[in-house]
Design a protein around this motif. Structure first.
Motif, mmCIF file in Angstrom:
data_model
loop_
_atom_site.group_PDB
_atom_site.id
_atom_site.type_symbol
_atom_site.label_atom_id
_atom_site.label_comp_id
_atom_site.label_asym_id
_atom_site.label_seq_id
_atom_site.Cartn_x
_atom_site.Cartn_y
_atom_site.Cartn_z
ATOM 1 N N ASP A 23 -97.151 -52.341 -9.247
ATOM 2 C CA ASP A 23 -97.909 -51.142 -8.888
ATOM 3 C C ASP A 23 -97.313 -50.437 -7.674
ATOM 4 O O ASP A 23 -97.410 -49.204 -7.558
ATOM 5 N N LEU A 24 -96.714 -51.199 -6.774
ATOM 6 C CA LEU A 24 -96.150 -50.595 -5.566
ATOM 7 C C LEU A 24 -94.675 -50.215 -5.710
ATOM 8 O O LEU A 24 -94.232 -49.220 -5.127
ATOM 9 N N LEU A 25 -93.911 -50.998 -6.453
ATOM 10 C CA LEU A 25 -92.458 -50.818 -6.486
ATOM 11 C C LEU A 25 -91.916 -50.338 -7.831
ATOM 12 O O LEU A 25 -90.754 -49.902 -7.892
ATOM 13 N N PHE A 26 -92.712 -50.417 -8.897
ATOM 14 C CA PHE A 26 -92.248 -49.974 -10.214
ATOM 15 C C PHE A 26 -93.000 -48.727 -10.686
ATOM 16 O O PHE A 26 -92.384 -47.762 -11.170
ATOM 17 N N LEU A 27 -94.342 -48.734 -10.531
ATOM 18 C CA LEU A 27 -95.126 -47.596 -11.006
ATOM 19 C C LEU A 27 -94.789 -46.294 -10.269
ATOM 20 O O LEU A 27 -94.614 -45.255 -10.925
ATOM 21 N N PRO A 28 -94.689 -46.270 -8.924
ATOM 22 C CA PRO A 28 -94.342 -44.998 -8.259
ATOM 23 C C PRO A 28 -92.996 -44.426 -8.703
ATOM 24 O O PRO A 28 -92.912 -43.232 -9.029
ATOM 25 N N PRO A 29 -91.890 -45.216 -8.743
ATOM 26 C CA PRO A 29 -90.639 -44.644 -9.269
ATOM 27 C C PRO A 29 -90.770 -44.178 -10.721
ATOM 28 O O PRO A 29 -90.172 -43.166 -11.107
ATOM 29 N N LEU A 30 -91.558 -44.921 -11.531
ATOM 30 C CA LEU A 30 -91.778 -44.511 -12.911
ATOM 31 C C LEU A 30 -92.483 -43.154 -12.971
ATOM 32 O O LEU A 30 -92.090 -42.272 -13.755
ATOM 33 N N VAL B 56 -105.671 -54.310 -13.882
ATOM 34 C CA VAL B 56 -105.802 -52.868 -14.095
ATOM 35 C C VAL B 56 -106.450 -52.188 -12.895
ATOM 36 O O VAL B 56 -106.271 -50.975 -12.679
ATOM 37 N N ASP B 57 -107.177 -52.942 -12.088
ATOM 38 C CA ASP B 57 -107.857 -52.389 -10.915
ATOM 39 C C ASP B 57 -106.870 -51.662 -10.008
ATOM 40 O O ASP B 57 -107.093 -50.519 -9.587
ATOM 41 N N ASP B 58 -105.736 -52.309 -9.701
ATOM 42 C CA ASP B 58 -104.769 -51.722 -8.777
ATOM 43 C C ASP B 58 -104.143 -50.449 -9.341
ATOM 44 O O ASP B 58 -104.021 -49.439 -8.648
ATOM 45 N N SER B 59 -103.720 -50.512 -10.606
ATOM 46 C CA SER B 59 -103.048 -49.345 -11.189
ATOM 47 C C SER B 59 -104.005 -48.155 -11.315
ATOM 48 O O SER B 59 -103.588 -47.002 -11.171
ATOM 49 N N VAL B 60 -105.288 -48.430 -11.572
ATOM 50 C CA VAL B 60 -106.270 -47.344 -11.658
ATOM 51 C C VAL B 60 -106.349 -46.592 -10.331
ATOM 52 O O VAL B 60 -106.367 -45.348 -10.300
ATOM 53 N N HIS B 61 -106.365 -47.313 -9.226
ATOM 54 C CA HIS B 61 -106.475 -46.655 -7.923
ATOM 55 C C HIS B 61 -105.207 -45.869 -7.583
ATOM 56 O O HIS B 61 -105.286 -44.756 -7.044
ATOM 57 N N SER C 76 -99.879 -46.118 -17.807
ATOM 58 C CA SER C 76 -100.574 -47.234 -17.147
ATOM 59 C C SER C 76 -100.418 -48.543 -17.912
ATOM 60 O O SER C 76 -100.682 -49.615 -17.370
ATOM 61 N N ILE C 77 -100.000 -48.448 -19.180
ATOM 62 C CA ILE C 77 -99.855 -49.664 -19.983
ATOM 63 C C ILE C 77 -98.848 -50.619 -19.341
ATOM 64 O O ILE C 77 -99.062 -51.837 -19.283
ATOM 65 N N MET C 78 -97.750 -50.061 -18.829
ATOM 66 C CA MET C 78 -96.648 -50.909 -18.354
ATOM 67 C C MET C 78 -97.026 -51.780 -17.164
ATOM 68 O O MET C 78 -96.825 -52.998 -17.207
ATOM 69 N N PRO C 79 -97.564 -51.222 -16.087
ATOM 70 C CA PRO C 79 -97.924 -52.118 -14.966
ATOM 71 C C PRO C 79 -99.109 -53.019 -15.268
ATOM 72 O O PRO C 79 -99.352 -53.982 -14.528
ATOM 73 N N ASN C 80 -99.849 -52.744 -16.343
ATOM 74 C CA ASN C 80 -100.986 -53.597 -16.687
ATOM 75 C C ASN C 80 -100.608 -54.730 -17.634
ATOM 76 O O ASN C 80 -101.170 -55.815 -17.578
ATOM 77 N N LEU D 114 -103.033 -44.570 -9.768
ATOM 78 C CA LEU D 114 -102.940 -43.432 -10.679
ATOM 79 C C LEU D 114 -103.963 -42.353 -10.350
ATOM 80 O O LEU D 114 -103.660 -41.156 -10.409
ATOM 81 N N SER D 115 -105.192 -42.753 -10.039
ATOM 82 C CA SER D 115 -106.230 -41.752 -9.766
ATOM 83 C C SER D 115 -105.871 -40.921 -8.535
ATOM 84 O O SER D 115 -106.057 -39.696 -8.522
ATOM 85 N N LYS D 116 -105.353 -41.585 -7.490
ATOM 86 C CA LYS D 116 -104.950 -40.829 -6.296
ATOM 87 C C LYS D 116 -103.732 -39.964 -6.583
ATOM 88 O O LYS D 116 -103.631 -38.823 -6.110
#
Length: 784
Positions: A752-759, A677-682, A639-643, A684-686
Motif C-alpha cells: 500500500d505504501l510502496l507499490f500502490l502509489p507508483p501504480l 483491504v482497510d489500508d488500501s481503502v484509506h 485496488s485488487i492488486m494490493p488486496n 485510495l479514498s484520499k
C-alpha cells in the motif's frame, strides 16, 4: 455531479449529528454495552471434535448410523514407559496399582491392562495360572525376562496394549458417564489427572501418561483458557505501549483500548446471549476483534491529532477527521465483515463460527468507534497529543522514495508478485487433528509414541450389515466378510484387522487344541451360534471388550488399524477398500464407514473446496463494494492488486520454505483480503478525493500518504503485534496462524505504501497522456 453532492451532503449531515449528539450517543453506547456484555456470563467453551468436523461430509451420516449401531465405549488410556522396558518391578507395580485403583476415576466400570491380561487356554494350563502377570510379590528378578517373552509372543497384545520391544504398555479404562455434559466429562478427565499425578509421585522412575476424548477436551479447554489468560493481557499491554509511542499520548492509547474492550464485551456478550459456545478456532476471535476495533479508531484519532497540531480547536479537528474517515471506515467495515462472513461457505462449525464472531465484532467496533470514541477523545485536553506522530518520519521517507524511486519500487514489487505466484503450487494440504491441543500435553506425546511404538494411531472402521436378523450366523455372509478381512490385512498400510470372523476362527482353533488346520470359519451354523453365545458370556466378564456385532445380530464391525499415514494415504486406502467392496461384496450387504478418522482425513479436500468458493464470492463482493464506495470503476479495479497479492506473496514463500498447510490455516487466504483491504481503502479514498479537487497524481499521492500513511502504519503495527503474539499460543494451529497472518498484514502495508502509489501515478500518467493524445488527434481530424 448531483450524486456526488448528495453523497457529500449526507456525509456532512451524519458527521454533524455524531458531533452534536456525541454525549447522548456515548451514554447510549455504554448502557447498551453494559446490557449486552452481561451475556459474557453465559458464554461457554466447547473443545470436542464436533467443532472441527465438516457437517456436510456425505460419510458423516454413515458414521453416525454406525456409531448408533455400535455405541463407542468411552474410555481413557494410561501409557507406561521406562528407559528399558516395562517388565521391571516399578513399572509392573505401577500398572498393578492402577488396576486396583481405577475406580477412583469418576464413573469407571472396567480396566484392561497387561497386569490383568488372561493367558490362552494352552498357556494357562502350561503355567498353571490365568494371567500373564502373576501376583507381583511372588516374583523375583530372574522371572521378569520370561514374563517379557511370554507377553511379547501374544500378537493380539502387541497390536493393542504392548509395544513390540516392550518399552511401553497401555491400560484402557472404560467409564460410563451419567450424563453427556461438558462439566461431567471434564470432571472425569480431572479425576484421571489426579490419579495419574499420584502414580507419578509414587513411581518416579516410570513415565506415566494419559489420553482419551475426555482428556482431549480438557486439554483443548485448558489451552483456550491459558491463551485467553495470557495472550489477551499480553496483546493489551504491548498494544498500549505501541499506541503510546505512535500517538505520543498515553490517554489517547487508553481511549482506543476502551473502545476495543467495549467491542469485545459486546461481541462475546452477544455470543453468550445467543448461547453459542466458543470452540478451538472461534476462541481466537476476541483477540482479532480487539485489533480490528483499534484499527478504525486509529484513523480517526490520527487525523484528529494532525488537526490539533495544525491549530484547529477540538470540535473542528474532530469534524475534519470524521469527514475524511467516515467513508473509508464504513467501506473497511463492510469489506472486512464480508471477508469473514465468506467463511460461512465452510461446513466446519469451527471455521464459520470464527468468521461470524469477528464479522459481528467488526460491526460492533464500527458502532462504538463512531458513537463513543469522539466523546472520549474530546474530553481530553487538546495539548495531550505531541507533534509530529511517532511514525511521521517514516511516512515522510516513504513519500520521498515513492517520488524518487517509484519505477524501481513498481517493477521490483511486480517481480516478487510474479515469482511468488509461481511458488504457490509448492504448498501441499495436510491436516493434523491434534494441532489444536497443547503441544506439552500427554495427548501429543502418547499419540506420537503410539505411531512409533505400537503402530495404531488411527483406524478405519466399517460396519457390514447382512440385512437380516441373526444374519451374522449365516456362513455365506461370514465367508464374504472373511474374504474382505483377509484382503484388507494384506494391504501394506494395514497394521492389523479385527473383526467377528477373526474371533470365530480363533475360537474354532482353540476348540480343536489350537490345531492350525482349524484356523478357518466353522461351517455349522449351530456351532457359530454356540461361539456367539460364548463370546457374549465373555463380554459380561470382560466389559472392556469393544462391541463387534449389533443388538439384532444383523451387522458386524470391522476395524483396520493403521499407523503413520498421511490424510492422502488414508483416503487412498479407503478408496481401494471401497473399490474392493463394490467389486466383490454381495450388493445386498450394506457397508457403512464407522469412525471419524475418515472424516478428518477428508477435511483437506472438502473444506478447501468450500473455502475457495467463499473466497471467490467475498473477493467479488469486496471488489464490487469498492467500485461503488469509491465511485470509480478504474480505481476499484486497481485496488485488487494490493488486496490480493499480500496473501499470494506470503503463501508463495511458505510453499518454498515449509510447504504444508491445513485447511484451518488456508482459511487465512480467505479472510486476509477482508483485513488488508482497510489500508488500501484509506489510501485510495484520499487519493481520489485529491484528484477530484484537481491535484496532479504526484500531489494526490503525497496527500493520501499525509492523511492516511501514519494511520495505516499504526494500524498495521497494532494488527501485526496482535497476531504475532499468537506465536506464544499453546496450540500449534494458532502458532501457524501467527506465522502466516502477521507477514500478510506487513506485506499489505508495504504494498500500500510502496507499490500502490507508483501504480496509481503510472496509471494516471498513462491515462492523462492518452487523453491528451486523443484530444490532439481529434483536433487534427477537425482541421483536416
Amino acid at each position: 455531479m448531483d450524486q456526488s453532492r448528495a453523497s457529500r451532503f449526507i456525509m456532512s449531515f451524519v458527521v454533524e449529528q455524531l458531533l452534536a449528539r456525541r454525549h447522548v450517543l456515548a451514554v447510549f453506547t455504554l448502557l447498551l454495552g453494559a446490557f449486552v456484555a452481561w451475556g459474557m456470563n453465559y458464554s461457554s467453551i466447547e473443545a470436542t471434535f464436533k467443532a472441527i468436523l465438516s457437517e456436510d461430509d456425505p460419510y458423516k451420516s454413515e458414521v453416525d448410523q454406525a456409531r448408533s449401531d455400535f455405541p463407542p465405549s468411552t474410555s481413557v488410556l494410561f501409557a507406561f514407559e521406562t528407559d528399558t522396558d516395562v517388565f521391571t518391578f516399578p513399572a509392573l507395580r505401577a500398572m498393578d496399582e492402577l488396576t486396583n485403583r481405577y475406580t477412583e476415576i469418576n464413573s469407571a466400570v472396567s480396566i484392561g491392562a497387561l497386569t490383568n491380561r488372561r493367558l490362552n487356554s494352552v498357556d494357562a494350563e502350561r503355567y498353571d495360572r490365568d494371567y500373564i502377570i502373576p501376583i507381583i510379590d511372588s516374583l523375583e528378578e530372574a522371572d521378569l525376562p520370561e514374563l517379557k517373552a511370554l507377553a511379547l509372543k501374544d500378537e493380539d497384545l502387541t497390536k493393542s496394549l504392548l509395544s513390540a520391544n516392550g518399552d511401553m504398555a497401555l491400560a484402557v479404562i472404560k467409564y460410563k458417564a451419567p450424563r453427556d455434559e461438558q462439566d461431567v466429562r471434564l470432571d472425569i478427565a480431572r479425576s484421571v489427572i489426579t490419579l495419574r499425578d499420584d502414580l507419578r509421585a509414587r513411581y518416579p522412575g516410570v513415565n506415566i501418561y494419559v489420553l482419551g476424548s475426555a482428556l482431549f477436551e480438557l486439554d483443548g479447554y485448558n489451552a483456550q483458557i491459558k491463551d485467553s489468560q495470557t495472550l489477551m493481557p499480553l496483546t493489551v499491554g504491548i498494544g498500549i505501549l505501541l499506541l503510546w509511542f505512535c500517538l505520543r499520548s498515553l490517554p489517547y492509547a487508553v481511549c482506543l483500548f476502551t473502545v476495543a474492550f467495549a467491542t469485545i464485551g459486546l461481541s462475546v456478550g452477544t455470543w453468550g446471549w445467543l448461547d453459542i459456545p466458543f470452540n478451538q478456532i472461534s476462541s481466537l476471535g476476541p483477540i482479532v476483534v480487539l485489533v480490528i476495533a483499534i484499527a478504525g479508531g486509529i484513523h480517526i484519532v490520527s487525523v484528529y491529532a494532525q488537526g490539533l497540531s495544525s491549530g484547529m480547536d477540538k470540535t473542528d479537528a474532530m469534524r475534519d477527521s470524521l469527514k475524511i474517515n467516515l467513508q473509508p471506515v464504513t467501506l473497511a467495515t463492510i469489506t472486512t465483515s464480508m471477508g469473514f462472513l465468506s467463511l460461512n461457505y465452510s461446513s466446519s462449525p469451527g471455521i464459520y463460527g470464527f468468521g461470524n464472531i469477528i464479522a459481528l465484532g467488526t460491526w460492533w467496533a464500527y458502532l462504538v468507534t463512531l458513537c463513543l470514541l469522539p466523546a472520549l477523545i474530546m474530553l481530553l485536553p487538546a495539548n495531550k497529543v505531541a507533534k509530529p506522530l511517532g511514525v511521521q518520519d517514516f511516512i515522510n521517507w516513504t513519500d520521498r522514495m515513492v517520488h524518487t524511486r517509484g519505477t524501481a519500487l513498481f517493477w521490483g514489487s511486480a517481480v516478487i508478485i510474479v515469482a511468488t505466484l509461481a511458488m504457490l503450487p509448492l504448498n501441499k494440504l495436510d491436516f493434523n487433528r491434534y494441532s489444536f491441543v497443547d503441544e506439552d500435553s500427554d495427548f501429543h506425546y502418547v499419540m506420537t509414541a503410539l505411531r512409533e511404538k505400537i503402530g495404531n494411531d488411527q483406524s478405519l472402521v466399517y460396519s457390514i450389515d447382512s440385512g437380516q436378523y441373526y444374519g451374522i450366523t449365516e456362513p455365506e455372509f461370514l465367508e464374504q466378510v472373511n474374504a474382505f478381512s483377509t484382503w484388507v490385512e494384506s494391504q501394506p498400510e494395514a497394521s492389523f484387522v479385527t473383526s467377528y470372523t477373526d474371533l470365530l476362527r480363533s475360537l474354532n482353533q482353540s476348540e480343536h487344541d489350537d490345531d492350525p488346520a482349524y484356523d478357518v470359519l466353522p461351517e455349522d451354523k449351530l456351532q457359530i451360534i454356540d461361539y456367539l453365545v460364548g463370546y457374549q458370556l465373555i463380554q459380561e466378564i470382560e466389559p472392556n471388550l469393544e462391541p463387534i456385532f449389533n443388538n439384532n445380530y444383523s451387522a458386524i464391525r470391522l476395524v483396520v488399524g493403521t499407523s503413520n499415514l498421511t490424510n492422502g494415504q488414508l483416503i487412498n486406502l479407503n478408496d481401494r477398500i471401497d473399490g474392493w467392496i463394490a467389486d466383490n461384496l454381495n450388493p445386498e450387504y450394506k457397508v457403512l464407514h464407522g469412525d471419524n478418522s475418515i472424516l478428518f482425513a477428508r477435511l483437506d479436500q472438502s473444506i478447501t473446496e468450500e473455502l475457495f468458493k467463499g473466497f471467490s464470492l467475498s473477493f467479488v463482493l469486496i471488489t464490487l463494494t469498492l467500485l461503488v464506495g469509491l465511485r470509480s470503476v478504474r480505481y476499484g479495479l486497481l485496488s485488487i492488486m494490493p488486496n490480493l497479492f499480500p496473501a499470494t506473496i506470503v503463501f508463495g514463500f511458505w510453499g518454498l520454505f515449509v510447504g504444508e498447510l491445513s485447511p484451518y490455516v488456508l482459511m487465512l487466504f480467505s479472510i486476509s483480503i477482508g483485513i488488508v483491504v482497510d489500508d488500501s481503502v484509506h489510501i485510495l479514498s484520499k487519493y481520489i478525493s485529491a484528484k477530484r479537487e484537481g491535484a496532479t497524481p504526484e500531489r494526490a499521492v503525497s496527500y493520501s500518504l499525509e492523511k492516511a500513511g501514519s494511520a495505516i502504519t499504526i494500524t498495521t503495527l497494532s494488527l501485526a503485534v496482535g497476531t504475532f503474539i499468537l506465536v506464544f499460543s499453546n496450540t500449534f494451529h494458532f502458532q501457524n496462524v501467527a506465522l502466516l497472518l502477521t507477514p500478510i498484514i506487513v506485506v499489505a502495508l508495504l504494498l500500500d505504501l510502496l507499490f500502490l502509489p507508483p501504480l496509481l501515478m503510472r496509471f494516471d500518467r498513462w491515462r492523462e497522456a492518452r487523453d491528451v493524445g486523443d484530444g490532439v488527434n481529434q483536433s487534427l481530424a477537425a482541421r483536416s
